[in-house]
Design a protein around this motif. Sequence first.
Motif, PDB file in Angstrom:
ATOM      1  N   ALA A   1     -35.979  -5.722  59.328  1.00 17.23           N
ATOM      2  CA  ALA A   1     -36.653  -6.181  60.549  1.00 17.23           C
ATOM      3  C   ALA A   1     -38.124  -5.847  60.484  1.00 17.23           C
ATOM      4  N   THR A   2     -38.927  -6.666  61.146  1.00 18.33           N
ATOM      5  CA  THR A   2     -40.366  -6.401  61.262  1.00 18.33           C
ATOM      6  C   THR A   2     -40.854  -6.761  62.666  1.00 18.33           C
ATOM      7  N   PHE A   3     -41.833  -6.030  63.150  1.00 18.47           N
ATOM      8  CA  PHE A   3     -42.626  -6.386  64.322  1.00 18.47           C
ATOM      9  C   PHE A   3     -44.070  -6.093  63.965  1.00 18.47           C
ATOM     10  N   GLU A   4     -44.965  -6.979  64.313  1.00 17.90           N
ATOM     11  CA  GLU A   4     -46.375  -6.725  64.066  1.00 17.90           C
ATOM     12  C   GLU A   4     -46.952  -5.864  65.183  1.00 17.90           C
ATOM     13  N   PRO A   5     -47.822  -4.912  64.842  1.00 21.09           N
ATOM     14  CA  PRO A   5     -48.499  -4.146  65.895  1.00 21.09           C
ATOM     15  C   PRO A   5     -49.489  -5.027  66.640  1.00 21.09           C
ATOM     16  N   SER A   6     -49.817  -4.636  67.860  1.00 23.34           N
ATOM     17  CA  SER A   6     -50.708  -5.443  68.688  1.00 23.34           C
ATOM     18  C   SER A   6     -51.559  -4.523  69.541  1.00 23.34           C
ATOM     19  N   LYS A   7     -52.749  -4.990  69.914  1.00 22.55           N
ATOM     20  CA  LYS A   7     -53.661  -4.124  70.685  1.00 22.55           C
ATOM     21  C   LYS A   7     -54.654  -4.969  71.470  1.00 22.55           C
ATOM     22  N   THR A   8     -54.831  -4.626  72.747  1.00 15.53           N
ATOM     23  CA  THR A   8     -55.911  -5.154  73.569  1.00 15.53           C
ATOM     24  C   THR A   8     -56.806  -3.981  73.952  1.00 15.53           C
ATOM     25  N   PRO A   9     -58.111  -4.068  73.731  1.00 16.26           N
ATOM     26  CA  PRO A   9     -58.999  -2.928  74.025  1.00 16.26           C
ATOM     27  C   PRO A   9     -59.029  -2.604  75.520  1.00 16.26           C
ATOM     28  N   ALA A  10     -59.119  -1.323  75.830  1.00 11.88           N
ATOM     29  CA  ALA A  10     -59.143  -0.890  77.222  1.00 11.88           C
ATOM     30  C   ALA A  10     -60.403  -1.338  77.947  1.00 11.88           C
ATOM     31  N   ASP A  11     -61.468  -1.633  77.210  1.00  6.19           N
ATOM     32  CA  ASP A  11     -62.710  -2.039  77.873  1.00  6.19           C
ATOM     33  C   ASP A  11     -62.843  -3.552  78.021  1.00  6.19           C
ATOM     34  N   HIS A  12     -61.783  -4.319  77.742  1.00  7.59           N
ATOM     35  CA  HIS A  12     -61.832  -5.767  77.963  1.00  7.59           C
ATOM     36  C   HIS A  12     -62.074  -6.020  79.458  1.00  7.59           C
ATOM     37  N   PRO A  13     -62.946  -6.958  79.830  1.00 10.67           N
ATOM     38  CA  PRO A  13     -63.276  -7.164  81.251  1.00 10.67           C
ATOM     39  C   PRO A  13     -62.065  -7.445  82.134  1.00 10.67           C
ATOM     40  N   LEU A  14     -61.103  -8.232  81.664  1.00 12.10           N
ATOM     41  CA  LEU A  14     -59.932  -8.520  82.500  1.00 12.10           C
ATOM     42  C   LEU A  14     -59.028  -7.299  82.629  1.00 12.10           C
ATOM     43  N   ILE A  15     -58.954  -6.484  81.582  1.00 10.44           N
ATOM     44  CA  ILE A  15     -58.182  -5.251  81.669  1.00 10.44           C
ATOM     45  C   ILE A  15     -58.816  -4.310  82.680  1.00 10.44           C
ATOM     46  N   GLN A  16     -60.137  -4.252  82.683  1.00  7.85           N
ATOM     47  CA  GLN A  16     -60.824  -3.413  83.653  1.00  7.85           C
ATOM     48  C   GLN A  16     -60.556  -3.879  85.087  1.00  7.85           C
ATOM     49  N   LYS A  17     -60.435  -5.186  85.289  1.00  5.65           N
ATOM     50  CA  LYS A  17     -60.076  -5.704  86.619  1.00  5.65           C
ATOM     51  C   LYS A  17     -58.685  -5.233  87.033  1.00  5.65           C
ATOM     52  N   VAL A  18     -57.749  -5.273  86.093  1.00  4.69           N
ATOM     53  CA  VAL A  18     -56.384  -4.836  86.398  1.00  4.69           C
ATOM     54  C   VAL A  18     -56.370  -3.348  86.731  1.00  4.69           C
ATOM     55  N   ILE A  19     -57.088  -2.553  85.941  1.00  2.78           N
ATOM     56  CA  ILE A  19     -57.131  -1.105  86.189  1.00  2.78           C
ATOM     57  C   ILE A  19     -57.671  -0.819  87.587  1.00  2.78           C
ATOM     58  N   ARG A  20     -58.733  -1.529  87.974  1.00  2.00           N
ATOM     59  CA  ARG A  20     -59.296  -1.311  89.303  1.00  2.00           C
ATOM     60  C   ARG A  20     -58.331  -1.765  90.404  1.00  2.00           C
ATOM     61  N   ALA A  21     -57.548  -2.790  90.128  1.00  2.37           N
ATOM     62  CA  ALA A  21     -56.686  -3.375  91.157  1.00  2.37           C
ATOM     63  C   ALA A  21     -55.508  -2.488  91.518  1.00  2.37           C
ATOM     64  N   ILE A  22     -55.012  -1.688  90.571  1.00  5.29           N
ATOM     65  CA  ILE A  22     -53.732  -1.014  90.807  1.00  5.29           C
ATOM     66  C   ILE A  22     -53.869   0.458  91.171  1.00  5.29           C
ATOM     67  N   GLY A  23     -55.071   0.889  91.513  1.00  4.25           N
ATOM     68  CA  GLY A  23     -55.160   2.225  92.075  1.00  4.25           C
ATOM     69  C   GLY A  23     -54.248   2.304  93.298  1.00  4.25           C
ATOM     70  N   TRP A  24     -53.379   3.284  93.356  1.00  5.12           N
ATOM     71  CA  TRP A  24     -52.334   3.340  94.383  1.00  5.12           C
ATOM     72  C   TRP A  24     -52.557   4.552  95.269  1.00  5.12           C
ATOM     73  N   GLU A  25     -52.927   4.275  96.537  1.00 10.45           N
ATOM     74  CA  GLU A  25     -53.124   5.353  97.501  1.00 10.45           C
ATOM     75  C   GLU A  25     -54.070   6.427  96.943  1.00 10.45           C
ATOM     76  N   GLY A  26     -55.154   5.958  96.335  1.00 10.85           N
ATOM     77  CA  GLY A  26     -56.173   6.871  95.830  1.00 10.85           C
ATOM     78  C   GLY A  26     -55.911   7.435  94.454  1.00 10.85           C
ATOM     79  N   GLN A  27     -54.766   7.079  93.831  1.00  6.64           N
ATOM     80  CA  GLN A  27     -54.440   7.617  92.505  1.00  6.64           C
ATOM     81  C   GLN A  27     -54.964   6.698  91.411  1.00  6.64           C
ATOM     82  N   LYS A  28     -55.590   7.268  90.410  1.00  3.43           N
ATOM     83  CA  LYS A  28     -55.990   6.482  89.246  1.00  3.43           C
ATOM     84  C   LYS A  28     -54.759   6.120  88.423  1.00  3.43           C
ATOM     85  N   PRO A  29     -54.698   4.908  87.883  1.00  2.04           N
ATOM     86  CA  PRO A  29     -53.551   4.562  87.044  1.00  2.04           C
ATOM     87  C   PRO A  29     -53.572   5.313  85.722  1.00  2.04           C
TER      88      PRO A  29
END
Length: 447
Positions: A356-384
């Motif tokens: 069996a094989t699976f290829e590794p995959s990666k999206t950088p944490a500083d991608h602009p859309l990823i940063q939007k998601v990170i900002r969106a899901i702060g929950w009751e003042g908690q950082k994700p």
Amino acid sequence: MSAVIAHLRSRREAHLEQLAAYLRLPSISTLNLGLKEAADHLAGLMREAGVEARILPTKGHPVVYGEAGGPAGAPVLLVYGHYDVQPAEMAEGWASPPFEPQVREGRLYARGAGDNKGQHFAQLKAVEAFKATGTPLPVTVKFLIEGEEEMGSTHLREFVVANRDLLKADIACSSDGSLHPSRRPTLALGCRGLLYVELIAQGAGKDLHSGSYGGAVESPFWRLMRAVQALRGPDGRVRVPGFYGAVRPLGRADREALAGIPDPASELRAALGEGAERIGEAATFYARTQTEPNLNICGFQGGYSGEGMKTVIPGAVRAKVDFRLVVDQDPHKLFEDVRAFLAREGFGDIEVRKLATFEPSKTPADHPLIQKVIRAIGWEGQKPVVYPNFGGSVPDTVFTKDLGVPSVWLPLANADSNSHAPDENLRLDVFHMGCELAARVMEGLGR
């Protein structure tokens, strides 16, 4: 947005009843059991939520595709999940029948509750809340829910490649896996890859009496163990030339995310209980399981290992090993490198099979859309909590490579959900939070 959240909170009991009805349907891909019924049911849930739904064929079990349009020019969010589940039997140790959902002490117990019906159902309820309240959906949402994940996503890549135009998106969001044990909102930005290999050493071709032949005929286990040991040095590093050369260093944003994961030992305690104390270096747990490659021995086969005793020299023996890989390691190239390395080390007689094989995959944490998601899901003042990677292997490259879009994994199940095990469960507070987080992601991406 407040109307959307209020709607989700007012419908909690109804959502729980709908999810329980979905969970009553066994949909076990490895046994070809109940897949059509589950796909039909999911398509119906989508239509009730205001999502246009289609059941699309593959060479195996079908895909359920849904689409809910947003404003012209809005980002397109592709939501991935799977409606197939693992087999489950009462005899395995369930406290209640696995396909008769039951709420006990704030948890919903059923096969598929956490993996994965409960998670993509939460995403669907988020879209429904926008529709039901007349709140414009801030993004176009496409659903890609497959029926073969538990058997290795056998036909997913072929389906994605053949339907690139249909699945065209700006970002993929997959709700699978589990939250950090702190239950803070959690993201993962990729996965490790996999090369699973079987090594075979031949003996006499049939089992021999160890009294009559022992000393004159060597057990092939000795040869096999030496070959396996050759793959790794005493420092724990893989000895195959070039193994570490392709490893892409983590970027600054990913290093900061890794450093920000709280209490690394908590993951081990959640999974192992008191057994976690036997694992050393807990502080480096996330670094080692998410960002570094590894070689593991899964098991040895051959001879006799049943109850009692049997004095034999095995006719042939096998070892199964897995290499966990990080971006940009190539599992197919590594397989050829392993074969060549063993031959150079004098083990050319050892047969090497790729299982069996699976290829590794990666999206950088500083991608602009990823940063939007990170900002969106702060929950009751908690950082994700942001994981640079999943330690395991998931079909992430169909998004990052085949569709060429950033990919984020947004797990909406508790860390102790017992996926793939008896008494699989989904905490009710986590499920309700998941519905709201999914809505917040959609709203955040549309800003």
